[in-house]
Scaffold this motif. Sequence first.
Motif: not given
Length: 441
Positions: A97-101, A21-22, A60-63
């Motif tokens: 099952d990739f988790n973008w959250d 996240k950093d 989500k789109a920006v991420l």
Amino acid sequence: MNITRENKDALNAVVTVNVTKDDYKQKVDKVLQDYRKNASIPGFRKGAVPMSLIQKQYGKAVLLEEVNKLLQSSLNDYLAKEKLDILGNPLPKVTEDFNWDADDFAFEFELGLAPSFSVDLAAKNKVVKYNILADDKMLHEQIERIQKQYGKLVSKDKVEEGDDIVGTFTNEEKGIENRTTITTDIFKDKKAAKKFIGKKVGDVVTIGTKGLFDDDHKLMDVLAVGHDDVHGLDVEVNFTIEEINTHEKTELNQELFDKLFGEGNVSSVEELKAKIKEDAEQQFAQQADQKFLNDVTESLIENTKFDLPSEFLTKWLQTAGETPLTPEQAEEEFKRSENGLRYQLIEGKVMSENNLQLTFEELKAATADVIKKQMAQFGQMNPTDADVDGIVARVLSNKDEVKRLSEQVMSEKLMNLFKEKVNYTTKEVTYQDFIKEMYGE
């Protein structure tokens, strides 16, 4: 961010890029802040939209976009730093099952690694470098042609031996339709030649193709058919006579010599033969060099052994082009392109080991030489340096021309290197014998 590599074998590896996240939070927050400043949502003043709404609508789109940018730059930097010589492009491994959250992510990329191998230019091989000679028969034919070309053309009513017969060969079944000029002495089959004697304009002469010439390759010219079709071709063709001409040969004198080669450059029949021989053999040398280059290429591909990451490359080909390919189509495409890829790797190795480089000055000089030759063909024998430099500048402002000329100059450098280092044999042949050798006969 942490990047690791696991080598599956000498030709395949998996690179894992761990993103925390950093690594992305600051960039994502900045983009979302910019969105907030400019967002227009009913019920809120511009710039006063709650960040929670911006996050919900664009987060989500920006991420995805920022993480993807980070991935590409960090992966490219890693490949450059590690000096990895890869084939194709890194292929992301799909995780269902990739988790973008999640806060942290791990991305895996498959790599196809270039093989390690050596190239032995001096190894024994079957490469032959041909030296094509203009023999007396060819010189005699060329002088006859020149005398006819510059002589007086006379139209005739009936065909006699030695006449030029203009007409069209046809065969509907084989799709043959070719307008050409022939003379009866070109035929090996004398019965076929006699069929033309006494014929008039508008007459149709039917002859068989089997054994018509002493060399089946001549059918390629008179019938306009491909090389693979001429061997054993056994059909009847119709020749419709459209013109009958004869040439009163011009004399071999100084006026003709000056017309052909400029005033005073040739002053005798012997000098004429020497000049024709020189010009012909210069043209032959270019053809011989091209065959030599092709044969060296084939020999290097055959004798330089190394494995390729074929499974990876087949998978990469599925998405490499504009149109996605099925696994079966990609496999066929790999088979078609494998030798080209092998030679590309071999050529790169040869160029690197022999320090073959192209400078801009060399490119300019080669371009100027090409331009001067083209200008000479149009009678401009002594252009000024300023004129040539101006044209060179215009040519080299075109990227496609720069690419074409660069490849041409580098090909010449490779040719010279091969002539110096490849272990080949030399064989002197006539042009007709060279044609037979070129087609493997």
